[in-house]
Design an enzyme around this catalytic site. Structure first.
Site, PDB file in Angstrom:
ATOM      1  CB  CYS A 192      -0.809   0.030   1.224  1.00 34.89           C
ATOM      2  SG  CYS A 192      -1.996   1.655   1.296  1.00 34.89           S
ATOM      3  CB  CYS A 235      -2.438   4.296   7.694  1.00 35.42           C
ATOM      4  SG  CYS A 235      -3.590   4.994   6.210  1.00 35.42           S
ATOM      5  CB  CYS A 291      -1.940   0.398   8.304  1.00 35.80           C
ATOM      6  SG  CYS A 291      -2.351  -0.889   7.076  1.00 35.80           S
ATOM      7  CB  CYS A 319     -15.921  -7.464   4.921  1.00 35.21           C
ATOM      8  SG  CYS A 319     -17.254  -7.389   6.107  1.00 35.21           S
ATOM      9  CB  CYS A 363     -19.384  -4.977   3.300  1.00 33.26           C
ATOM     10  SG  CYS A 363     -18.893  -3.362   3.877  1.00 33.26           S
ATOM     11  CB  CYS A 375     -19.713  -0.269   6.578  1.00 39.45           C
ATOM     12  SG  CYS A 375     -18.877  -1.157   7.826  1.00 39.45           S
ATOM     13  NE  ARG A 427     -18.958  -5.581  11.303  1.00 42.07           N
ATOM     14  CZ  ARG A 427     -19.078  -5.009  10.195  1.00 42.07           C
ATOM     15  NH1 ARG A 427     -17.994  -4.687   9.527  1.00 42.07           N
ATOM     16  NH2 ARG A 427     -20.174  -4.662   9.595  1.00 42.07           N
TER      17      ARG A 427
END
Length: 356
Positions: A66, A70, A73, A110, A143, A203, A273
């Site tokens: 990626c 962040c 992460c 998901c 999702c 979401c 959740r």
């Protein structure tokens, strides 16, 4: 608390929204009030969701690699975390992974990929996976979580059969630039808005334990309420070695319970959740947390393993809940609980050290 947990629950049940001060008071609840707080929040959970738990299952379509920074992460640019890294799964592999979750009792799949956001080709790729999955499992809820969306992509996902779109705001706007600089808080809000405007169920959730203050946790949660997030995943930071937040341990099981209770009081009718990090941070209080939250992920996460799926299902059953959508034809509802006892071979009467 300024007012007793039951009094706050009474007010929310009567249609009076919780205030930011109420939320701060929940986070400041003493240990001697923790069970009372859970019981009060459980009244709201039962009102809106009964005794059901929604089970979700993650399929990591593309892992690592990626370009975003962040800090929390393990897949970020420059991460030294020891994780699986691979490019896109083939469609049949994605469907096979999703089917495993469905067999375990999940009703929502998901489908997640790392990266800043999807190209149009990526959207077509995911659309094909969703079509193949729904052809075999027409009742499954899907999702997608593909990063920042460009104009028109949410509509294309909706047309392909995607039901919801996940894009977490992760933290308060006032804290955002302390944890990521490669995109803005407004970028994240824009993607949630694009998904909602396209008819996808929004979401969006948060990560606790990023060095935020109580006030910033409250700020993030009220932002999610204002965004109209239908499903709010509450993640607890897993401080992977090799990331800027390695060694960050700010959470206790009680703190996690208070955060979940705050979410229930502020968003009483939304899916709350328990997401990444629950095994690590809630530990033995996971079952108690189900009396506040009404949704969990089954099994593993994106780059970390969760507890055994069988243990997740036992957790639900042992606390008096049932899996939402469990089939009446003998499909999975909970584990059988028929475990053989482990025979003691250590401690007294042996040469092996005691389990102490």
């Amino acid at each position: 608390m300024t007012r007793r947990p039951d009094d706050l629950a009474d007010a929310v049940l009567a249609g009076i929204p919780a205030t930011p001060q109420d939320a701060l008071d929940v986070l400041a609840t003493g240990d001697d009030e923790l069970l009372s707080l859970v019981a009060a929040a459980a009244r709201l959970r039962r009102r809106h969701f009964g005794n059901t738990v929604k089970v979700n299952y993650l399929v990591n379509l593309k892992s690592g690699l990626c370009p975003e920074d962040c800090h929390y992460c393990s897949q970020r640019l420059g991460s030294q975390a020891d994780i699986l890294k691979y490019t896109w799964l083939k469609p049949d592999e994605a469907v096979e992974q999703a089917a495993a979750g469905l067999r375990g009792g999940a009703t929502r799949i998901c489908m997640v990929s790392s990266g800043r956001g999807p190209t149009d080709r990526d959207v077509d790729r995911v659309a094909g996976m969703v079509g193949a999955l729904k052809q075999e499992h027409p009742d499954v809820e899907v999702c997608a979580c593909l990063g920042l969306l460009k104009d028109g992509q949410a509509e294309r996902l909706r047309a392909a059969g995607v039901d919801a779109y996940n894009h977490n705001i992760n933290t308060a706007e006032s804290h955002h630039d302390d944890i990521v600089t490669s995109h803005t808080y407004a970028d994240r809000v824009d993607t949630v808005t694009k998904a909602k405007d396209a008819g996808l169920s929004p979401c969006s959730g948060l990560i606790a334990g990023l060095g935020e203050t109580d006030e910033q946790l409250v700020e993030a949660l009220f932002a999610l309420r204002d965004l109209g997030s239908d499903s709010i995943p509450v993640n607890f930071l897993m401080p992977f070695d090799g990331t800027p937040l390695e060694g960050t341990w700010e959470l206790t099981p009680g703190r996690c319970l208070r955060i979940l209770a705050m979410a229930r009081f502020v968003c009483p009718d939304k899916e709350i959740r328990i997401a990444g990090g629950r095994e690590m941070h809630l530990r033995s209080l996971q079952g108690l947390a189900l009396h506040v939250a009404n949704s969990i992920f089954l099994g593993d996460y994106l780059t970390s393993e969760g507890q055994a799926a069988e243990a997740d299902l036992e957790l639900i059953h042992d606390h008096g809940f049932v899996v939402l959508g469990a089939r009446p034809d003998g499909g999975p509802t909970h584990a059988t609980g028929t475990h053989d006892p482990t025979k003691r071979r250590r401690g007294a009467g042996t040469d092996v050290p005691a389990n102490a």
